[in-house]
Write a protein that holds these residues in place. Structure first.
Motif, PDB file in Angstrom:
ATOM      1  N   CYS A  13       0.812  -1.217   0.000  1.00 26.20           N
ATOM      2  CA  CYS A  13       0.000   0.000   0.000  1.00 26.20           C
ATOM      3  C   CYS A  13       0.845   1.266   0.000  1.00 26.20           C
ATOM      4  O   CYS A  13       2.068   1.228   0.092  1.00 26.20           O
ATOM      5  CB  CYS A  13      -0.957  -0.001   1.188  1.00 26.20           C
ATOM      6  N   GLY A  14       0.176   2.414  -0.064  1.00 27.10           N
ATOM      7  CA  GLY A  14       0.849   3.698  -0.158  1.00 27.10           C
ATOM      8  C   GLY A  14       1.475   4.195   1.127  1.00 27.10           C
ATOM      9  O   GLY A  14       2.073   5.276   1.138  1.00 27.10           O
ATOM     10  N   VAL A  15       1.365   3.456   2.235  1.00 27.27           N
ATOM     11  CA  VAL A  15       2.046   3.882   3.460  1.00 27.27           C
ATOM     12  C   VAL A  15       3.553   3.917   3.226  1.00 27.27           C
ATOM     13  O   VAL A  15       4.249   4.799   3.700  1.00 27.27           O
ATOM     14  CB  VAL A  15       1.688   2.962   4.643  1.00 27.27           C
ATOM     15  N   GLY A  16       4.078   2.958   2.452  1.00 28.42           N
ATOM     16  CA  GLY A  16       5.489   2.970   2.083  1.00 28.42           C
ATOM     17  C   GLY A  16       6.410   2.568   3.207  1.00 28.42           C
ATOM     18  O   GLY A  16       7.412   3.236   3.487  1.00 28.42           O
ATOM     19  N   CYS A  17       6.119   1.450   3.860  1.00 21.81           N
ATOM     20  CA  CYS A  17       6.889   1.017   5.028  1.00 21.81           C
ATOM     21  C   CYS A  17       8.299   0.573   4.650  1.00 21.81           C
ATOM     22  O   CYS A  17       8.513  -0.092   3.636  1.00 21.81           O
ATOM     23  CB  CYS A  17       6.177  -0.137   5.728  1.00 21.81           C
ATOM     24  N   GLY A  18       9.238   0.905   5.512  1.00 21.46           N
ATOM     25  CA  GLY A  18      10.598   0.414   5.367  1.00 21.46           C
ATOM     26  C   GLY A  18      10.696  -1.018   5.852  1.00 21.46           C
ATOM     27  O   GLY A  18      10.079  -1.408   6.847  1.00 21.46           O
ATOM     28  N   VAL A  19      11.491  -1.816   5.138  1.00 28.11           N
ATOM     29  CA  VAL A  19      11.611  -3.247   5.426  1.00 28.11           C
ATOM     30  C   VAL A  19      13.078  -3.609   5.593  1.00 28.11           C
ATOM     31  O   VAL A  19      13.918  -3.289   4.744  1.00 28.11           O
ATOM     32  CB  VAL A  19      11.008  -4.094   4.280  1.00 28.11           C
ATOM     33  N   ASN A  20      13.399  -4.285   6.693  1.00 28.09           N
ATOM     34  CA  ASN A  20      14.701  -4.919   6.852  1.00 28.09           C
ATOM     35  C   ASN A  20      14.629  -6.316   6.259  1.00 28.09           C
ATOM     36  O   ASN A  20      13.679  -7.064   6.539  1.00 28.09           O
ATOM     37  CB  ASN A  20      15.090  -5.026   8.325  1.00 28.09           C
ATOM     38  N   THR A  21      15.605  -6.678   5.458  1.00 30.54           N
ATOM     39  CA  THR A  21      15.610  -8.003   4.860  1.00 30.54           C
ATOM     40  C   THR A  21      16.854  -8.769   5.288  1.00 30.54           C
ATOM     41  O   THR A  21      17.931  -8.193   5.473  1.00 30.54           O
ATOM     42  CB  THR A  21      15.619  -7.933   3.323  1.00 30.54           C
ATOM     43  N   THR A  22      16.691 -10.064   5.436  1.00 27.16           N
ATOM     44  CA  THR A  22      17.814 -10.985   5.591  1.00 27.16           C
ATOM     45  C   THR A  22      17.819 -11.884   4.374  1.00 27.16           C
ATOM     46  O   THR A  22      16.801 -12.493   4.041  1.00 27.16           O
ATOM     47  CB  THR A  22      17.668 -11.825   6.868  1.00 27.16           C
TER      48      THR A  22
END
Length: 882
Positions: A13-22
């Motif tokens: 969605c347009g919230v645009g959350c930051g994601v940490n990935t492993t």
């Protein structure tokens, strides 16, 4: 293999959350919320939390195809260039079109728009953002002189009144909703109002819910504007200094609204509730008005947007903390696509076709040889032009218009007739892909590399962390390679997305001189390294705002010719699609909590299909009696355009005379569940956005002779019955039903599945169970039951992953593991907590959602299920006597 950790941005969605990935350089292993990203501050909703479960290579599109045969990229692109050039030579550049998506990255969008509008010479470039955000675009442009969203998520922390209009933020923008919850918990004096025909999960936060008659939103905001004037709550100084058009807007509002009692009658809301809303709005300076698809997806959506903006301009409530008209964007890069001109009536850098100077400026910057000079067809008109044969070739990227557009059956007919259908897609199976002549395998999330812009104008990086599978390529690369073959090498010879971004940033500041609000020229010289490490930043970014700007219009400067904001006279209009004696029900559509758009990604994660696993029809109890349907019975909505089948869900949270259906299901997941098949292509006259919140239909029950659950190791085609498909972890589950009896179930198994290895035929109870086992591995199991209450699937799913011993064979026909086993709907998808376990905990003493979270963990991650937990507590908690 060593693991790596990187930051990226969620693709939903347009919230645009930051994601940490492993990840290990080849696959994404785990994800979590990025605590340093200002959009989500470490939280992820259930869809974001399941991102790593949707990235497997299985089901991906791996090879380019031409006319059904796989080819190399060179052959495919040569063929595509030759066919497009032939069509253009025979029929002109305007015989070619593109249909894009808010799923594309800004850099992909930019080169697509540049190729079509500047070099091929066709403005027939539209996007699925037309279906969700275009009315807001026009509303903002009319009021502010540009597509300029004035607010920031940080304003939530300063607001004293939050009004949500046509927005189920709890399900559709859950992380932003949780920020609203936190703000209200920190300051219980904050008032929250929900204006929505349905009582959705968002109502859990609301102090006041106006379940208005669909389509009457503008009437209510006109009433607010009239009341602001009557109660001397206007900001006359602000109106005089910074706006124009106030008198006409107020006159229109007073004419249409009349007195509040008349407005309450027309909107079908209690007068006391309307008076409370008006009182709060008139007396609360720090007011945020959030609006989303309930406003936009209307044949008068633009006017509704302006009716909201009028109230904020008349009170000077924008440009300062805690206030403003705040559009909640649907897709992750709907705003980024608008920045580069992704809509048919736009040019790049917030210019358009309204002034020849804009056309000349963009053409000169691009050194474009064939600059389009007039706007192209908007989405609905575009596909009608394809059906007429006017458009001979259409290139569809990262979207599924056979499902998402209104009058879906007509869209299918149009593409079936089209001379050349090109589809860029990352998934191997979509409804639209079935009709493609040329198929271009594209990279997906975690492989794509570029930027997106979220609802608060914040540019974030989506990073390429793992290589695309097979021969899949990035969309920007595909477009540029085609452009080179068409003779435009120099203009499309980009080495990377960073080079495209720099050009995009330069154009935003080109001859701007503060005449356009969108300006990121401060990033026009970013090095590749600086681009790769770019932190989230809000535009504008230029010499005046090198660190970005959290909110616009603080200085009262707007981007109209006289730098004043405009109030618009609004005359409320009824929806075009009205019920009739033949089609008496109003049909509303929308998203559900755990799914995204047409399920090409979220439909791959088994846990995201446990909350709602099949299409449904929500209906008020009065209508259930009227149409003689029962809870969980299968039924069919039908009108002159098409039909939709789903399972009845009776709820008093729906208004009488109205039904709700989810928008997500496709022909890949069910036989007859495409919501768009019921909606006529009625559009807003200014924005071209379709009216997807108000269709009309009649309803009839489907009296099924039997229902069954079929689990198979390999997917099967079972088109001779009603079916829905749900992928599980180790197998695929089908739900089957039919109005006609099966004479012999063993014969049915032989015909569809193969000879059963074991079976149970209990004709007295209308029950049949059978399983196929090969080499001690379960191949399939069929469970025929007399009603919809079928066994739980968790244990059966695991049986496909192990050898089937003698004890398991006995248990298979019971369809459950030995001992107690929880069944029932999954309420908390994050932690897989089921309804029966929650009810048991409530009965044993858990008397709040917080207590349930402490005991079962439900509701403690994204919080989307908290409203349902509270409702279960309300229903099942019994106060113990002293």
């Amino acid at each position: 293999m060593a693991t790596l950790k990187n930051q990226t941005t969620c693709p939903y969605c347009g919230v645009g959350c930051g994601v940490n990935t492993t990840h290990d350089g080849q696959r994404i292993i785990a994800v979590s919320g990025d605590e340093d990203h200002p959009a989500n501050q470490g939280r992820l909703c259930v869809k974001g939390s399941a991102l790593h479960e949707t990235t497997a290579m299985e089901g991906r599109l791996l090879k380019p195809r031409v006319d059904g045969r796989e080819h190399s990229w060179n052959t495919t692109l040569d063929t595509l260039a030759t066919r497009l050039e032939g069509i253009i030579a025979a029929h002109g550049p305007e015989s070619v079109a593109m249909y894009l998506s808010g799923q594309l990255l800004t850099e992909d969008y930019y080169v697509a728009n540049k190729l079509m509008k500047g070099f091929i010479g066709s403005a027939h470039v539209d996007t699925n953002s037309r279906l969700c955000m275009s009315s807001t675009v026009v509303g903002y442009k009319r009021a502010f002189g540009g597509d300029l969203q004035p607010c920031s998520y940080g304003d939530i922390d300063h607001a004293e009144l939050m009004v949500l209009v046509g927005s189920n933020a709890a399900w559709n923008h859950p992380i932003l909703y949780q920020r609203m919850v936190a703000a209200k918990n920190a300051n219980p004096d904050i008032k929250v109002v929900l204006i929505d025909p349905r009582r959705t999960a968002t109502a859990d936060l609301a102090d006041l819910h106006l379940a208005l008659k669909p389509g009457t939103d503008a009437l209510i905001f006109n009433a607010i504007l009239a009341a602001l004037a009557e109660r001397n709550a206007l900001d006359a100084e602000y109106i005089d200094a910074h706006t124009e058009g106030f008198d006409a807007a107020l006159s229109a509002a007073q004419t249409s609204a009349g007195d509040l009692a008349e407005v309450a009658r027309k909107a079908d809301v209690p007068l006391a509730d309307l008076e409370q809303l008006v009182d709060w709005f008139c007396t609360t300076e720090r007011t945020l008005t959030f609006f989303s698809q309930g406003i936009n997806q209307s044949s008068s959506g633009t006017d509704k947007v302006n009716s909201i903006i009028n109230c904020h301009l008349a009170t000077g409530r924008l440009g300062r903390p805690g206030m403003g008209p705040f559009s909640l964007t649907g897709q992750p890069n709907a705003m980024g696509g608008r920045e580069v001109g992704g809509l048919a009536n736009q040019l790049a850098a917030h210019m358009d076709f309204s002034q020849s100077a804009f056309v000349e400026r963009v053409g000169r910057f691009w050194q474009a040889p064939n600059m389009a000079t007039r706007e192209g067809y908007k989405a609905v008109d575009l596909f009608e032009a394809i059906e007429r044969g006017e458009i001979k070739a259409v290139w569809i990227m990262a979207t599924n218009p056979l499902v998402s557009l209104p009058d879906a059956n007509r869209v299918r007919r149009a593409l079936e007739k089209c001379e050349l259908v090109i589809v860029s897609e990352c998934m191997a199976n979509t409804d639209t892909l079935e009709l493609a002549d040329i198929v271009l395998p594209a990279s997906g999330w975690s492989e794509k590399n570029g930027t997106v812009t979220n609802s608060e104008r914040r540019i974030s990086r989506q990073r390429g962390l793992v290589p695309p599978p097979g021969d899949a390529q990035h969309d920007w690369w595909i477009i540029c390679e085609l452009a080179k073959r068409m003779g435009y090498r120099e203009a499309f010879d980009y080495a990377s997305p960073a080079a495209i971004f720099r050009e995009h940033a330069r154009l935003s500041g080109f001859e701007n001189n503060r005449t356009r609000g969108f300006d990121i020229s401060g990033m026009a010289e970013l090095s590749d390294l600086a681009y790769d490490s770019l932190k989230p930043i809000q535009w504008p970014v230029n010499e005046q705002a090198p660190e970005g700007t959290p909110r616009l219009f603080a200085d009262g400067h707007f981007f109209t010719p006289n730098n004043r904001a405009r109030l618009l006279p609004v005359t409320p209009q009824a929806p075009k699609q009205q019920p009739s004696s033949e089609y008496p029900l109003i049909v509303n559509s929308g998203r559900i909590r755990d799914q995204w758009h047409t399920m090409t990604r979220t439909g791959r994660a088994a846990r995201l299909l446990q909350h709602h696993a099949e299409p449904f029809i929500e209906i008020h109890p009065d209508d259930a009696r009227r149409f003689q349907v029962e809870h969980l019975q299968l039924a069919e909505l039908q009108n002159e355009l098409g039909r939709y089948r789903g399972r009845i869900r009776i709820t008093d949270q729906q208004r009488p005379g109205e039904v709700f259906i989810p928008m997500h299901w496709t022909r890949q997941f069910t036989q007859t569940g495409i919501s768009g098949s019921l909606f006529a292509p009625e559009v807003d006259p200014f924005s071209g956005q379709p009216e997807s919140k108000q269709g009309r239909a009649t309803l009839k029950p489907l009296h099924m002779c039997w229902e069954a659950r079929l689990l198979v190791r390999e997917e099967r085609s079972i088109e001779d019955h009603w079916w829905t498909r749900v992928p599980l972890n180790h197998c695929t589950s089908y739900r089957l039903a039919d109005t006609e009896a099966v004479e012999n179930w063993r014969d049915w198994c032989e015909s569809h599945l193969g000879a059963p290895s074991l079976w149970l035929d209990d004709q007295a109870h209308q029950r049949f169970r059978a399983a196929g086992i090969q080499n001690n591995r379960l191949d399939w199991i069929l469970l025929v039951e007399p009603n919809a209450e079928l066994p739980d699937l968790a244990w059966l799913d695991t049986c496909f992953d192990v050898e089937v011993d003698l004890d398991t064979r006995r248990q298979l026909l019971d369809a459950k593991a030995p001992g107690e086993q929880a069944t029932g709907a999954v309420i908390c998808s994050c932690f897989q907590v089921r309804e029966p376990d929650i009810i048991s905990a409530i009965i044993e003493g858990a008397d709040s959602a917080q207590a349930l979270g402490e005991q079962l963990k439900c509701g403690t991650n994204c919080g989307s299920c908290v409203p349902e937990l509270k409702e279960l507590v309300k229903v099942h908690h019994v106060e113990k006597s002293a």
